[in-house]
Design a protein around this motif. Structure first.
Motif, short mmCIF file in Angstrom:
data_model
loop_
_atom_site.label_atom_id
_atom_site.label_comp_id
_atom_site.label_asym_id
_atom_site.label_seq_id
_atom_site.Cartn_x
_atom_site.Cartn_y
_atom_site.Cartn_z
N GLN A 132 -69.56 72.88 -10.65
CA GLN A 132 -68.42 71.67 -10.87
C GLN A 132 -67.38 72.08 -12.17
O GLN A 132 -67.93 72.64 -13.06
CB GLN A 132 -69.10 70.51 -11.02
CG GLN A 132 -69.67 69.87 -9.68
CD GLN A 132 -70.14 68.24 -10.09
OE1 GLN A 132 -70.47 68.18 -11.33
NE2 GLN A 132 -70.11 67.48 -8.86
N SER A 133 -66.24 71.78 -11.71
CA SER A 133 -65.37 72.03 -12.94
C SER A 133 -65.59 70.74 -14.10
O SER A 133 -66.31 69.88 -13.76
CB SER A 133 -63.77 71.66 -12.27
OG SER A 133 -63.57 70.38 -11.88
N HIS A 134 -64.85 70.98 -15.13
CA HIS A 134 -65.27 70.13 -16.36
C HIS A 134 -64.51 68.51 -15.66
O HIS A 134 -65.15 67.54 -16.05
CB HIS A 134 -64.38 70.29 -17.44
CG HIS A 134 -64.48 69.55 -18.67
ND1 HIS A 134 -65.52 69.11 -19.11
CD2 HIS A 134 -63.62 68.83 -19.08
CE1 HIS A 134 -65.27 68.27 -20.06
NE2 HIS A 134 -63.94 67.87 -20.04
N GLU A 135 -63.57 68.59 -15.25
CA GLU A 135 -62.81 67.40 -14.72
C GLU A 135 -63.82 66.46 -13.58
O GLU A 135 -63.99 65.41 -13.59
CB GLU A 135 -61.62 67.69 -13.62
CG GLU A 135 -60.17 68.17 -14.91
CD GLU A 135 -60.50 69.61 -15.18
OE1 GLU A 135 -61.26 70.36 -14.43
OE2 GLU A 135 -60.08 70.02 -16.40
N LYS A 136 -64.55 67.39 -12.74
CA LYS A 136 -65.26 66.62 -11.65
C LYS A 136 -66.46 66.33 -12.40
O LYS A 136 -67.06 65.09 -12.04
CB LYS A 136 -65.80 67.68 -10.65
CG LYS A 136 -64.61 67.93 -9.69
CD LYS A 136 -65.16 68.73 -8.51
CE LYS A 136 -64.05 69.13 -7.47
NZ LYS A 136 -64.67 69.77 -6.39
N ARG A 137 -67.30 66.82 -13.40
CA ARG A 137 -68.31 66.37 -13.81
C ARG A 137 -67.86 65.06 -14.99
O ARG A 137 -68.54 64.19 -14.80
CB ARG A 137 -68.76 67.46 -15.11
CG ARG A 137 -69.64 68.67 -14.24
CD ARG A 137 -70.62 69.27 -15.36
NE ARG A 137 -69.82 69.49 -16.57
CZ ARG A 137 -69.09 70.60 -16.76
NH1 ARG A 137 -68.88 71.45 -15.79
NH2 ARG A 137 -68.90 70.82 -18.01
N SER A 138 -66.60 65.09 -15.51
CA SER A 138 -66.41 63.93 -16.39
C SER A 138 -66.12 62.60 -15.32
O SER A 138 -66.49 61.51 -15.66
CB SER A 138 -65.00 64.18 -17.37
OG SER A 138 -65.43 65.26 -17.97
N ALA A 139 -65.62 63.01 -14.21
CA ALA A 139 -65.07 61.94 -13.35
C ALA A 139 -66.74 61.45 -12.76
O ALA A 139 -66.83 60.14 -12.49
CB ALA A 139 -64.53 62.49 -12.05
N ALA A 140 -67.49 62.22 -12.61
CA ALA A 140 -68.82 61.72 -11.94
C ALA A 140 -69.63 60.71 -13.07
O ALA A 140 -70.28 59.89 -12.77
CB ALA A 140 -69.61 63.02 -11.63
N ALA A 141 -69.49 61.38 -14.31
CA ALA A 141 -70.01 60.37 -15.46
C ALA A 141 -69.46 59.07 -15.66
O ALA A 141 -70.13 58.17 -15.71
CB ALA A 141 -69.85 61.56 -16.45
N ARG A 142 -68.14 59.27 -15.44
CA ARG A 142 -67.54 57.75 -15.61
C ARG A 142 -67.87 56.96 -14.45
O ARG A 142 -67.76 55.76 -14.85
CB ARG A 142 -65.96 57.94 -15.61
CG ARG A 142 -65.37 58.40 -17.04
CD ARG A 142 -63.70 58.20 -16.95
NE ARG A 142 -63.13 59.25 -16.01
CZ ARG A 142 -62.89 60.41 -16.04
NH1 ARG A 142 -63.18 60.94 -17.46
NH2 ARG A 142 -62.47 61.37 -15.26
#
Length: 98
Positions: free
Chosen positions: A76-86
Motif C-alpha cells: 500500500q502507498s503511504h497515503e492509503k496506510r495513513s487513511a486506514a489508520a485514521r
C-alpha cells in the motif's frame, strides 16, 4: 586467471552461490542474471575467492543475507496506510463513546 574463473573459490562459496542463484530463479530472475547476482553476493560477503592458504582472508560478513528478507515493505502507498489508520482510530473512538 581469466575473468569468470571460479577455481580460486572454496567449495562452500560455490555451494552458497548455487543456493543463492536457485533462490533468485525461483523468484523469476533469468538464469544468467541469477548467476551474476549470486556471485556478486558471495564476493560481497567473503571478499572474493579464499582458496589461497589456510587461515588467510577475513571473516565473512552476512549483511547481504540478512537484508534479503527485510527489503520491500507494504504494497500500500503511504497515503492509503495513513487513511486506514485514521479510519480505524475513528471507529475505535466512536465505539468507546457509545
Amino acid at each position: 586467471m581469466p575473468r569468470g574463473d571460479k577455481s580460486s573459490y572454496t567449495d562452500k562459496q560455490k555451494r552458497k552461490a548455487d543456493h543463492i542463484a536457485e533462490s533468485y530463479e525461483e523468484r523469476g530472475v533469468s538464469h544468467e542474471e541469477a548467476e551474476r547476482r549470486a556471485w556478486a553476493t558471495v564476493n560481497k560477503e567473503s571478499g572474493g575467492g579464499n582458496k589461497s592458504g589456510s587461515g588467510r582472508g577475513h571473516p565473512d560478513t552476512h549483511e547481504s543475507s540478512r537484508k534479503g528478507g527485510r527489503r520491500g515493505g507494504s504494497s500500500q502507498s503511504h497515503e492509503k496506510r495513513s487513511a486506514a489508520a485514521r479510519k480505524g482510530w475513528e471507529t475505535r473512538r466512536k465505539r468507546a463513546q457509545g
